[in-house]
Write a protein that holds these residues in place. Structure first.
Motif, PDB file in Angstrom:
ATOM      1  N   VAL A  57     -36.317 -32.187  21.211  1.00 24.64           N
ATOM      2  CA  VAL A  57     -34.932 -32.145  21.915  1.00 24.64           C
ATOM      3  C   VAL A  57     -34.606 -30.649  22.312  1.00 24.64           C
ATOM      4  O   VAL A  57     -33.981 -30.548  23.484  1.00 24.64           O
ATOM      5  CB  VAL A  57     -34.178 -32.772  20.760  1.00 24.64           C
ATOM      6  N   GLY A  58     -35.244 -30.000  21.487  1.00 29.87           N
ATOM      7  CA  GLY A  58     -34.665 -28.242  21.857  1.00 29.87           C
ATOM      8  C   GLY A  58     -35.342 -28.062  23.227  1.00 29.87           C
ATOM      9  O   GLY A  58     -34.744 -27.330  23.873  1.00 29.87           O
ATOM     10  N   ARG A  59     -36.700 -28.377  23.414  1.00 30.63           N
ATOM     11  CA  ARG A  59     -37.299 -28.093  24.602  1.00 30.63           C
ATOM     12  C   ARG A  59     -36.646 -28.835  25.643  1.00 30.63           C
ATOM     13  O   ARG A  59     -36.624 -28.168  26.881  1.00 30.63           O
ATOM     14  CB  ARG A  59     -38.847 -28.403  24.526  1.00 30.63           C
ATOM     15  N   ILE A  60     -36.464 -29.954  25.728  1.00 28.01           N
ATOM     16  CA  ILE A  60     -35.659 -30.611  26.644  1.00 28.01           C
ATOM     17  C   ILE A  60     -34.528 -30.009  26.992  1.00 28.01           C
ATOM     18  O   ILE A  60     -34.044 -29.686  28.348  1.00 28.01           O
ATOM     19  CB  ILE A  60     -35.532 -32.286  26.273  1.00 28.01           C
ATOM     20  N   ARG A  61     -33.460 -29.786  26.102  1.00 27.86           N
ATOM     21  CA  ARG A  61     -32.190 -29.022  26.310  1.00 27.86           C
ATOM     22  C   ARG A  61     -32.415 -27.815  27.257  1.00 27.86           C
ATOM     23  O   ARG A  61     -31.639 -27.102  27.923  1.00 27.86           O
ATOM     24  CB  ARG A  61     -31.543 -28.992  25.204  1.00 27.86           C
ATOM     25  N   GLU A  62     -33.613 -27.132  26.639  1.00 23.65           N
ATOM     26  CA  GLU A  62     -34.096 -25.659  27.133  1.00 23.65           C
ATOM     27  C   GLU A  62     -34.327 -25.821  28.751  1.00 23.65           C
ATOM     28  O   GLU A  62     -33.969 -24.734  29.448  1.00 23.65           O
ATOM     29  CB  GLU A  62     -34.845 -25.125  26.366  1.00 23.65           C
ATOM     30  N   GLU A  63     -35.236 -26.865  29.097  1.00 23.04           N
ATOM     31  CA  GLU A  63     -35.681 -27.031  30.256  1.00 23.04           C
ATOM     32  C   GLU A  63     -34.861 -27.662  31.517  1.00 23.04           C
ATOM     33  O   GLU A  63     -34.894 -27.781  32.844  1.00 23.04           O
ATOM     34  CB  GLU A  63     -37.073 -27.593  30.225  1.00 23.04           C
ATOM     35  N   PHE A  64     -33.979 -28.463  30.729  1.00 22.46           N
ATOM     36  CA  PHE A  64     -33.071 -29.425  31.685  1.00 22.46           C
ATOM     37  C   PHE A  64     -31.682 -28.605  31.982  1.00 22.46           C
ATOM     38  O   PHE A  64     -31.215 -28.492  31.245  1.00 22.46           O
ATOM     39  CB  PHE A  64     -32.647 -30.538  31.044  1.00 22.46           C
ATOM     40  N   ASN A  65     -31.653 -28.331  33.614  1.00 20.17           N
ATOM     41  CA  ASN A  65     -30.469 -27.830  33.930  1.00 20.17           C
ATOM     42  C   ASN A  65     -29.348 -29.143  33.842  1.00 20.17           C
ATOM     43  O   ASN A  65     -29.745 -30.192  33.793  1.00 20.17           O
ATOM     44  CB  ASN A  65     -30.320 -27.075  35.051  1.00 20.17           C
ATOM     45  N   ASP A  66     -28.124 -28.943  34.526  1.00 20.07           N
ATOM     46  CA  ASP A  66     -27.274 -30.064  34.604  1.00 20.07           C
ATOM     47  C   ASP A  66     -27.701 -30.970  35.758  1.00 20.07           C
ATOM     48  O   ASP A  66     -27.634 -32.161  35.458  1.00 20.07           O
ATOM     49  CB  ASP A  66     -25.914 -29.394  35.145  1.00 20.07           C
ATOM     50  N   ASP A  67     -28.499 -30.403  36.864  1.00 23.44           N
ATOM     51  CA  ASP A  67     -28.789 -31.644  37.515  1.00 23.44           C
ATOM     52  C   ASP A  67     -29.954 -32.448  37.212  1.00 23.44           C
ATOM     53  O   ASP A  67     -29.807 -33.651  37.304  1.00 23.44           O
ATOM     54  CB  ASP A  67     -29.181 -30.863  39.003  1.00 23.44           C
ATOM     55  N   LEU A  68     -30.694 -31.907  36.564  1.00 16.06           N
ATOM     56  CA  LEU A  68     -31.825 -32.554  35.805  1.00 16.06           C
ATOM     57  C   LEU A  68     -31.312 -33.581  34.747  1.00 16.06           C
ATOM     58  O   LEU A  68     -31.980 -34.819  34.506  1.00 16.06           O
ATOM     59  CB  LEU A  68     -32.878 -31.657  35.386  1.00 16.06           C
ATOM     60  N   LEU A  69     -30.296 -33.112  34.030  1.00 17.32           N
ATOM     61  CA  LEU A  69     -29.841 -33.973  33.021  1.00 17.32           C
ATOM     62  C   LEU A  69     -29.122 -35.095  33.655  1.00 17.32           C
ATOM     63  O   LEU A  69     -29.395 -36.396  33.204  1.00 17.32           O
ATOM     64  CB  LEU A  69     -28.970 -33.130  32.183  1.00 17.32           C
ATOM     65  N   LEU A  70     -28.439 -34.940  34.652  1.00 18.41           N
ATOM     66  CA  LEU A  70     -27.839 -36.062  35.583  1.00 18.41           C
ATOM     67  C   LEU A  70     -29.004 -37.209  35.961  1.00 18.41           C
ATOM     68  O   LEU A  70     -28.561 -38.053  35.896  1.00 18.41           O
ATOM     69  CB  LEU A  70     -27.033 -35.484  36.626  1.00 18.41           C
ATOM     70  N   VAL A  71     -29.879 -36.519  36.620  1.00 17.13           N
ATOM     71  CA  VAL A  71     -30.970 -37.410  36.997  1.00 17.13           C
ATOM     72  C   VAL A  71     -31.674 -38.360  35.846  1.00 17.13           C
ATOM     73  O   VAL A  71     -31.959 -39.458  36.077  1.00 17.13           O
ATOM     74  CB  VAL A  71     -32.108 -36.562  37.733  1.00 17.13           C
ATOM     75  N   LEU A  72     -31.735 -37.658  34.957  1.00 13.64           N
ATOM     76  CA  LEU A  72     -32.308 -38.492  33.758  1.00 13.64           C
ATOM     77  C   LEU A  72     -31.344 -39.619  33.284  1.00 13.64           C
ATOM     78  O   LEU A  72     -31.636 -40.769  32.988  1.00 13.64           O
ATOM     79  CB  LEU A  72     -32.756 -37.443  32.622  1.00 13.64           C
ATOM     80  N   ALA A  73     -30.129 -38.936  32.974  1.00 12.48           N
ATOM     81  CA  ALA A  73     -29.159 -40.164  32.617  1.00 12.48           C
ATOM     82  C   ALA A  73     -29.036 -41.353  33.873  1.00 12.48           C
ATOM     83  O   ALA A  73     -28.862 -42.380  33.314  1.00 12.48           O
ATOM     84  CB  ALA A  73     -27.810 -39.447  32.662  1.00 12.48           C
TER      85      ALA A  73
END
Length: 332
Positions: free
Chosen positions: A253-269
């Motif tokens: 989870v730490g690595r995901i939060r580190e590598e995901f910016n806001d745009d990538l987090l929105l794409v994932l969601a």
């Protein structure tokens, strides 16, 4: 088997001329002649594939062009198969046989059977009984609460999200860690879920829209690289597994939060929620091609980060990310 009525209009017949196809490819790459071959083969293949499993949009009428684009972009160009087909084929029959194999490979890669599909399968017979009634929208079956007038139109994204919020309080079944096909809801609670969706939406809803609502509600059941059916459970004592899961999950989870910016987090969601690439591009304010490239980045990071985890650890990762995924969607 999917009915052909769920398809777009049949494409124009392909030329069937290998010489012209090779000449076009050597001149401009993939052009109208090869594209027509892809469309024709895809059109005859997709009735064998359940659109709710193999199409991101949930039906082939609107998801067919996405499939054609995937075949061209990822397999014929990205994987270099177009040149192989052109250089290997001696006849148009050879070319079509090899191209059929590429379309089937693309479809197989798209398979995203998840626990949510199990919920959809259980929902269908319930929706065919009172208090629900059926209607049609553009040759698709829709469902609504009998006696409650509903519009025959597609639901807007904020309406799907509102329906998801309405069903979140309904309890989910706590399952064993090694349960490969959890029910998620008891039958009575699943009826409540469907009833609340019928009350919350202003439109009669399709199975595809029900799927998107469930994906918004259950993001911890993310498909694709997190599909639990693709992995074998590890054998370990509960005590050791809990300790290992905790460390590994926190690190992932730490690595995901580190590598995901806001745009990538929105794409994932959005992809968890079953939103099409076209809609993702609108949410991001970018071109469809850019949105597709960002989706590939998301998948690449997830494969690298979660590829060695057990199915239970993947569940824990998604559960830990759930508030952030829902927050990202709430901003759209």
């Amino acid at each position: 088997m999917i009915s052909r009525q769920d398809l777009p209009r049949r494409p124009a017949a392909a030329l069937g001329d290998l010489t012209a196809l090779v000449r076009e490819f050597e001149s401009v790459g993939i052009g109208p002649i090869m594209l027509a071959e892809v469309r024709e083969i895809a059109y005859f293949l997709v009735p064998r594939y359940n659109a709710s499993v193999y199409s991101e949009i949930g039906n082939w009428r609107h998801g067919f062009d996405d499939l054609v684009q995937d075949v061209v972009t990822h397999w014929l160009l990205g994987d270099g198969q177009a040149r192989y087909l052109v250089e290997t084929s001696k006849t148009i029959k050879d070319f079509r046989r090899l191209l059929t194999r590429q379309v089937k490979r693309c479809l197989a890669r798209r398979r995203t059977r998840t626990v949510i599909d199990n919920v959809l399968d259980r929902s269908r017979p319930l929706l065919d009984q009172p208090p629900f009634a059926r209607s049609m929208r553009h040759l698709q079956v829709t469902y609504f609460l009998d006696g409650l007038p509903r519009e025959e139109r597609a639901a807007k994204f904020f309406e799907l999200r509102a329906a998801s919020i309405a069903i979140r309080p309904i309890p989910q079944i706590t399952t064993s860690k090694r349960d490969r096909a959890p029910e998620v809801y008891k039958k009575a609670d699943l009826v409540r879920v469907l009833t609340r969706i019928g009350e919350a939406l202003p439109n009669a809803f399709t199975i595809g829209e029900l799927d998107r609502i469930l994906r918004l509600t259950l993001p911890h059941l993310l498909p694709g690289v997190l599909d639990l059916d693709n992995y074998e459970s590890e054998v370990a004592s509960d005590e050791n597994e809990q300790t290992n899961n905790s460390d590994r999950v926190l690190a992932a989870v730490g690595r995901i939060r580190e590598e995901f910016n806001d745009d990538l987090l929105l794409v994932l969601a959005c992809k968890v929620a079953g939103v099409s690439d076209l809609e993702v591009s609108r949410h991001l304010g970018v071109s469809r091609r850019t949105a597709t490239n960002r989706k590939r980045s998301v998948i690449s990071i997830l494969e690298k980060t979660l590829g060695t985890l057990t199915d239970q650890e993947r569940r824990a990762c998604l559960e830990a990310m759930r508030p952030e995924l829902q927050a990202a969607l709430s901003q759209t």
